[in-house]
Structures are given as C-alpha cells and as structure tokens.
Scaffold this active site. Structure first.
Site, PDB file in Angstrom:
ATOM      1  N   LYS A  34       0.873  -1.050  -0.263  1.00  0.00           N
ATOM      2  CA  LYS A  34       0.028   0.012  -0.107  1.00  0.00           C
ATOM      3  C   LYS A  34       0.862   1.262  -0.165  1.00  0.00           C
ATOM      4  O   LYS A  34       1.963   1.186   0.412  1.00  0.00           O
ATOM      5  CB  LYS A  34      -0.934  -0.118   1.296  1.00  0.00           C
ATOM      6  CG  LYS A  34       0.116   0.075   2.449  1.00  0.00           C
ATOM      7  CD  LYS A  34      -0.949  -0.179   3.787  1.00  0.00           C
ATOM      8  CE  LYS A  34      -0.232  -0.547   4.971  1.00  0.00           C
ATOM      9  NZ  LYS A  34      -1.054  -0.730   6.081  1.00  0.00           N
ATOM     10  N   ARG A 121     -10.592  -0.495  15.672  1.00  0.00           N
ATOM     11  CA  ARG A 121     -10.385   0.391  14.395  1.00  0.00           C
ATOM     12  C   ARG A 121     -11.712  -0.255  13.598  1.00  0.00           C
ATOM     13  O   ARG A 121     -12.931  -0.230  13.895  1.00  0.00           O
ATOM     14  CB  ARG A 121      -9.298   0.387  13.809  1.00  0.00           C
ATOM     15  CG  ARG A 121      -9.039   1.610  12.987  1.00  0.00           C
ATOM     16  CD  ARG A 121      -7.691   1.723  12.437  1.00  0.00           C
ATOM     17  NE  ARG A 121      -7.159   0.555  11.836  1.00  0.00           N
ATOM     18  CZ  ARG A 121      -5.841   0.308  11.267  1.00  0.00           C
ATOM     19  NH1 ARG A 121      -5.042   1.246  11.329  1.00  0.00           N
ATOM     20  NH2 ARG A 121      -5.717  -0.905  10.322  1.00  0.00           N
ATOM     21  N   TYR A 234      16.187  29.175   9.015  1.00  0.00           N
ATOM     22  CA  TYR A 234      15.297  29.716   9.622  1.00  0.00           C
ATOM     23  C   TYR A 234      15.078  29.726  11.149  1.00  0.00           C
ATOM     24  O   TYR A 234      15.416  28.521  11.704  1.00  0.00           O
ATOM     25  CB  TYR A 234      13.710  29.304   9.253  1.00  0.00           C
ATOM     26  CG  TYR A 234      13.528  29.306   7.900  1.00  0.00           C
ATOM     27  CD1 TYR A 234      13.178  30.553   7.202  1.00  0.00           C
ATOM     28  CD2 TYR A 234      13.473  28.278   6.901  1.00  0.00           C
ATOM     29  CE1 TYR A 234      12.667  30.763   6.060  1.00  0.00           C
ATOM     30  CE2 TYR A 234      13.053  28.599   5.501  1.00  0.00           C
ATOM     31  CZ  TYR A 234      12.825  29.869   5.217  1.00  0.00           C
ATOM     32  OH  TYR A 234      12.467  29.990   3.891  1.00  0.00           O
ATOM     33  N   MET A 281      12.534  23.812   3.339  1.00  0.00           N
ATOM     34  CA  MET A 281      11.772  23.087   2.391  1.00  0.00           C
ATOM     35  C   MET A 281      12.757  22.269   1.305  1.00  0.00           C
ATOM     36  O   MET A 281      12.273  21.073   0.786  1.00  0.00           O
ATOM     37  CB  MET A 281      10.735  23.773   1.462  1.00  0.00           C
ATOM     38  CG  MET A 281       9.380  22.923   0.917  1.00  0.00           C
ATOM     39  SD  MET A 281       8.410  24.067  -0.033  1.00  0.00           S
ATOM     40  CE  MET A 281       7.564  24.688   1.164  1.00  0.00           C
TER      41      MET A 281
END
Ligand SMILES: *Cc1c(COP(=O)(O)O)cnc(C)c1O
Length: 339
Positions: A34, A121, A234, A281
C-alpha cells in the site's frame, strides 16, 4: 547532478522475503505494498516479492489494487481498507479480494471478514456464520511491536473466535507479528515494513536478518564558514559559538527529509555528521570539522545510516518516515538495482 538519488534494491527485497518465509514456517507471506510500497515503488517491490515466494499482494484501496492489476494480471490482490459502494463492481471485474467489517457481504466477490480482536478500528466484534463469498477471516494486532501480553491476548482471541472456521484462510500477523510471534502465523502473514528491510521495532534491522531496500543520497552543494554569532537557517536555531564549517545539502522537507530531523546523523564523505538548524523545504545544513569539496557525497539513508534512527529522532516509526520520501522525478532520480 540531481538534487538527490533514491536507490531501490530488489535483491534485498528477495532476501527479506526469504527471512520472513523462514520465520513463518509454512504459512504464506502476503506482501503489503500500500501507499506505493511505503514510497519504495509498488510495482517494483510487488514483482520482486512475488518472484521470491510471496503469494499475494495487499493494498489499502481499490484504486491502488486496480493500478497493480495492470502489472500483475494473475496475482491475488487483497484490498485491506473498506471499499466504497461504487468500487465493489470494479473489484469484482478485476478479481480483487475485499475486506469487510460488517455482516453485509457484497455478492460475487471474494471477501475476507475482519474481526476486531482489540485494535479498536475496523472489524466486526462478533463473527456470524460466514456466507459463501467469504474466503478468509482476519484481524490486526495493535501492539506486536510494543506490548507482548496484549498481542498474545489478541492472537488467542482470534484463535478462539475463528476455531469453527479453520477451512477458511486465517490471518492476523503484520511484520512485527511474523517476526516475534510464531503463534500468530496461522495461514498467512501480511508484511510490509519487513519486506522493505526496515525494522518494525525501530531497531537495527540486521538484528532480525533484514536488509534495507532503500538508499537515499545527495551531496554538499555549498560549504561555508560561520563566524562566531553567525547562524544558519530559519529561526536561527543554530548559532556558531566558534568558527564552524557547515555544508548545505539540497534536500528538504518537500523531499521527505522532515522538518523534525534536526539533530539526526547523516554521512558526509563517509563520516557521520550532525544535521543542524531548521530543515527548510529544499535544503538542510550539516556541521563539518573543516571545508569539504562541493559535490562530496551525503548519505541520507543506507550504507549504515538507518531510517530507524531518523524515525527515533523524529519521534515516529520507520513506516511514517519512509512514506514521506518524495520520489517524484522532478525532485529526485530513482534507480532500481538488483544487488
Ligand atoms: C499496513 C498493514 C499491514 C502491514 O504492516 P507492517 O507493519 O508494514 O508489516 C498489515 N495488515 C494491515 C491490516 C495493514 O493495514
């Protein structure tokens, strides 16, 4: 030169499949591919796993299964997540197998009924006598990697609840279950992370005889000297206290090198180096002990740099870490090898 290179080793897939088949002692191995095989590439991983002895493929959604069906016309493909009503006909036409979590079994399609033994679940809480379409009974372990007593309790609940139906395929184990709980093997185990050579326990996969399939490398794109008081990135989260050489690597969180990986270790020219400052990023910084040439290789994952260690630093599991790696060709070059 590409910003980064992703290598997928199908030889490692085959060796991991054999390790799992040994652990399963006669039960089948179903390869869970998956989410594009946890970003490794579903078609490549599925082909290698089937070639090495896996006997079915498992995915989460019907669209994932339909995409795989094109490449594997004859393979068993099991959709583990719930199918939408409009997908049932497509599943039937493509000979997919579905998992249902209710007594409402769609006609004309092979079905596995999911029993909730403690995951809380999906799944029915009680098994009624299964109709003809049903080929399998399954459950899912919540704590195979963390809490042995609870996992064993779930396995025994599953054994008791399915005992009248031993003519159906019974399956409960994921990778952690297959590796640690021989009693969880039943007829098949659904393994994803271990097929990829990553430890479901977040430890060194070599301890379980597994070999990482994924390699991820980049390079030093810029090397610069920070003077005392100068910072990188940053938020000025890394400020040099003395003259400090740093390397800038052109990979960031858009590539899957997550923002919470500050402090983890990569290898620069073979030497372990610390990631410093905020991951941006498209770039991050490593602390060096001197200037290195532009283009010096940086290993992000592989060759002794463990995805499990990054996952630990990020406070997550290897599944989550590798699923986020972006193999879009606009960002990275992907190569399939068979080593
Ligand atoms: C994802 C998944 C698995 C595989 O888990 P791994 O830890 O990757 O082996 C098995 N069963 C179900 C139901 C899943 O959703």
């Amino acid at each position: 030169m590409h910003r980064s290179e992703i290598t997928v080793d199908l030889g490692a897939v085959r060796r991991n499949v054999r390790v799992l088949l040994d652990a399963l002692r006669g039960a089948q191995l179903w390869a869970v591919v998956k989410a594009n095989a946890y970003a490794h590439g579903a078609t490549d991983i599925a082909g290698a796993a089937l070639g090495a002895g896996a006997s079915a493929l498992c995915v989460a959604t019907v669209p994932e299964a339909l995409a795989l069906r094109r490449d594997f016309p004859a393979a068993r493909i099991i959709v583990m997540g719930p199918a939408l009503n409009r997908e049932v006909g497509q599943a039937r036409d493509a000979h997919l197998e579905l998992v249902v979590s209710s007594d409402d079994v769609p006609p004309g399609v092979r079905v596995h009924v999911k029993l909730d033994t403690g995951m809380g679940r999906w799944g029915v809480s009680e098994l009624l006598s299964p109709p003809l379409e049903v080929v399998g009974l399954m459950s899912h372990l919540a704590t195979a990697d963390t809490d042995a007593a609870y996992a064993e309790w779930q396995i025994e609940r599953f054994r008791a609840a399915t005992a009248p139906y031993t003519y159906l395929e019974r399956h409960i184990a994921n990778s952690a279950g297959a590796l640690r709980y021989p009693s969880a093997a039943f007829d098949a185990a659904r393994c994803g992370i271990a097929v990829l050579g990553l430890s479901p326990f977040g430890t060194d996969p070599a301890e379980d005889g597994l070999q990482p399939v994924l390699g991820w490398t980049s390079h030093v794109a810029l090397c610069r000297l920070l003077r005392p008081g100068q910072s990188t990135g940053y938020g000025r989260r890394f400020v040099a206290e003395q003259d400090t050489w740093i390397g800038i690597v052109p990979v960031g969180y858009a590539d899957g090198f997550r923002r919470d990986l500050t402090g983890t270790t990569v290898r620069v020219g073979g030497t372990p180096r610390r990631v410093v400052g905020t991951v941006s990023m498209d770039a991050f910084a490593v602390e060096l002990d001197g200037e290195v040439p532009i283009g010096t290789p940086v290993v992000l994952i592989g060759h002794g740099v463990l995805a499990e260690e990054h996952a630990r630093v990020a406070g997550t599991i290897p599944h989550d870490l590798v699923c986020g790696i972006n193999s879009n060709p606009l960002r990275a070059r992907r190569t399939v090898v068979d080593a």
